[in-house]
Design a protein around this motif. Structure first.
Motif, short mmCIF file in Angstrom:
data_model
loop_
_atom_site.label_atom_id
_atom_site.label_comp_id
_atom_site.label_asym_id
_atom_site.label_seq_id
_atom_site.Cartn_x
_atom_site.Cartn_y
_atom_site.Cartn_z
N LYS A 93 -27.37 15.29 1.10
CA LYS A 93 -26.80 14.17 1.85
C LYS A 93 -26.98 14.37 3.35
CE LYS A 93 -22.26 16.26 1.63
NZ LYS A 93 -22.78 17.56 1.31
N PHE A 95 -28.62 10.96 2.07
CA PHE A 95 -29.83 10.70 1.31
C PHE A 95 -30.99 10.34 2.23
CE2 PHE A 95 -31.87 10.59 -2.45
CZ PHE A 95 -31.54 9.65 -3.41
N GLU A 118 -28.74 11.88 -5.11
CA GLU A 118 -28.21 12.48 -3.90
C GLU A 118 -27.33 13.66 -4.29
OE1 GLU A 118 -25.25 10.18 -1.75
OE2 GLU A 118 -26.14 10.84 0.14
N THR A 148 -21.09 7.71 -4.57
CA THR A 148 -22.14 7.50 -3.58
C THR A 148 -21.54 6.86 -2.33
OG1 THR A 148 -22.65 5.39 -4.58
CG2 THR A 148 -23.97 7.26 -5.30
#
Length: 179
Positions: A93, A95, A118, A148
């Protein structure tokens, strides 16, 4: 999984001792721009192949997955190169830095039948704990949750709100796999 680690920063040093404990995970290779940075890691953790050329690393037929742990500004470039080389990608991260980059990577992964995810730890987050608690109430025996927080809902086609998701938890906290 035969993993190539792309990067040699602090997070790599934290990950490698834990990676050795994961059944079925083989640390197959490590890449870094400077041999002096990656050779000691390879020796300490028994990683058989060391690369200072990322294209050579990605061409290695013994690797099926890469973990992109390079500086954030390189995530898109390295993830794209890995997908083009036919490798599954776990990208640290954040991403990518732009939504168009994620759209491009997601399309490429789908087109080639590859996994693109990710790397983010969610099991200790408040949102994950809440969602885990919702699963038994939903009558499901198993619950898959993908957290996410850095990816807006529009980027994930199959995101759906859960009936137990409170307004304080972003919609992107509940999703189905999109690859």
């Amino acid at each position: 999984m035969k993993l190539a680690v792309l990067g040699a920063g602090k997070i790599v040093g934290e990950f490698l001792p834990e990676a050795k404990k994961i059944p079925g995970l083989e640390l197959a290779a490590i890449y870094g721009r400077r041999l002096a940075a990656v050779a000691p890691l390879a020796e300490e953790f028994g990683i058989p192949r060391v690369y200072t050329d990322v294209e050579e690393c990605l061409a290695d037929p013994e690797i099926d997955t890469v973990w992109v742990a390079v500086p954030n500004t390189l995530h898109y470039e390295f993830s794209r190169a890995a997908l083009l080389a036919g490798k599954h990608v776990i990208c640290e991260k954040p991403f990518v830095l732009e939504s168009a980059q994620l759209d491009s990577l997601a399309a490429l992964a789908r087109e080639r039948g590859l996994i693109l995810v990710e790397a983010i730890t969610t099991v200790h987050s408040e949102s994950f704990g809440y969602l885990r608690g919702c699963c038994p109430r939903s009558g499901r025996s198993a619950c898959s949750v993908v957290s996410t927080p850095s990816i807006p809902p529009a980027w994930i086609p199959s995101v759906r709100a859960s009936p137990c998701t409170p307004p304080s938890i972003p919609r992107t906290a509940v999703a189905r796999s999109w690859t």
